[in-house]
Scaffold this active site. Structure first.
Site, PDB file in Angstrom:
ATOM      1  N   GLU A 113      69.813  -5.917  95.225  1.00  0.00           N
ATOM      2  CA  GLU A 113      69.168  -7.224  95.207  1.00  0.00           C
ATOM      3  C   GLU A 113      69.497  -7.869  93.865  1.00  0.00           C
ATOM      4  OE1 GLU A 113      67.940  -8.421  97.833  1.00  0.00           O
ATOM      5  OE2 GLU A 113      67.822  -6.560  98.997  1.00  0.00           O
ATOM      6  N   ASP A 138      66.736  -1.810 102.884  1.00  0.00           N
ATOM      7  CA  ASP A 138      67.949  -2.292 103.530  1.00  0.00           C
ATOM      8  C   ASP A 138      69.012  -1.189 103.619  1.00  0.00           C
ATOM      9  OD1 ASP A 138      66.691  -4.667 103.757  1.00  0.00           O
ATOM     10  OD2 ASP A 138      68.038  -5.812 102.466  1.00  0.00           O
ATOM     11  N   ASP A 188      72.767  -0.695  98.711  1.00  0.00           N
ATOM     12  CA  ASP A 188      72.432  -2.121  98.749  1.00  0.00           C
ATOM     13  C   ASP A 188      71.884  -2.525  97.384  1.00  0.00           C
ATOM     14  OD1 ASP A 188      72.094  -4.627 100.355  1.00  0.00           O
ATOM     15  OD2 ASP A 188      70.011  -4.353  99.730  1.00  0.00           O
ATOM     16  N   HIS A 246      63.603  -8.693 101.770  1.00  0.00           N
ATOM     17  CA  HIS A 246      64.757  -7.876 101.421  1.00  0.00           C
ATOM     18  C   HIS A 246      64.362  -6.902 100.316  1.00  0.00           C
ATOM     19  CE1 HIS A 246      68.222 -10.165 103.336  1.00  0.00           C
ATOM     20  NE2 HIS A 246      67.135 -10.841 103.680  1.00  0.00           N
TER      21      HIS A 246
END
Length: 244
Positions: A9, A158, A7, A153
């Site tokens: 960001e 995640d 994942d 998040h």
């Protein structure tokens, strides 16, 4: 098989507008089991967040100011994912951002798919649950994955949640060594069984409540795995309910 659940960001929603990666999180699976190895890094994006993006992650430019640039972590990151299958939720988003970061480093770095296969868990979820919400939070709730601690998040958090979701989403007979045989395999297996002299066969009578449990179990396997070994047998045993 080695898999990396990944994942990222970012500073905004579109890499084409110059948005950058600010965090990468990875969780390693080997033969569908977490190995305990993870990879996580924060990255100085050298640009502002788009409105709303900062609130989603809780990250600030002040916090990221002393973090390395992507160029400084690229080799270590690529070594971690090299040769694996990447499991990513909405893969086009993360892969697009990572490819854009690699492109800034020059042609020698190539693209993510040059180094790893990519499996999109969002597409898997849409196939399993068509017409339903398939965000990570929605899947956690549907599949019984505890995400109560996810207030913001975070790439590694995640990725850890997605690893649990992915394993639950793809759990089935073929994943644990019970792949359904073809009719030809079933006949060959039956032919290989030792034979015994023919004689009177006992009459098997199954109580109605056991028959109902059996049918419910088969339906649950079909729903979870998409198929059931019982269904492919050419001549399955018939169960006769015990008279009431």
């Amino acid at each position: 098989m080695r898999q990396i659940v990944l994942d990222t960001e970012t500073t905004g929603l579109e890499w084409k507008k110059g948005n950058r990666v600010v965090e990468i999180g990875c969780v390693e699976l080997q033969e569908r089991r977490p190995t305990g190895r993870t990879y996580q890094c924060y990255i100085n994006p050298q640009r502002e967040f788009e409105p709303g993006a900062q609130e989603v992650t809780g990250l600030t430019l002040e916090f990221l100011a002393d973090k390395p640039l992507f160029a400084a972590v690229a080799d270590e990151f690529l070594a971690f994912i090299d040769g694996a299958e990447l499991v990513i939720h909405n893969a086009a988003f993360d892969v697009g951002f990572l490819d854009a970061e690699l492109a800034r480093l020059g042609d020698g770095y190539g693209r993510i798919r040059d180094r790893a296969r990519v499996q999109d868990s969002l597409e898997l979820a849409r196939q399993r649950y068509p017409g339903q919400r398939n965000s990570l939070d929605a899947l956690c709730k549907r599949l019984g994955v505890d995400n109560a601690h996810r207030q913001l998040h975070g790439a590694l958090l995640d990725a850890q949640l997605l690893a649990e979701v992915y394993l639950a989403l793809t759990a089935g007979q073929s994943e644990i060594g019970f792949a359904a045989p073809t009719p030809e395999q079933a006949r060959a297996d039956a032919a290989a069984l030792p034979t015994a002299p023919l004689g009177p066969r006992p009459r098997v009578v199954v109580p109605e409540h056991e028959l109902a449990l059996h049918r419910a179990r088969m339906a649950a396997i079909r729903e979870r795995a998409g198929s059931c070994v019982w269904d492919v047998l050419e001549a399955p045993l018939s169960l006769e309910a015990e008279p009431a």
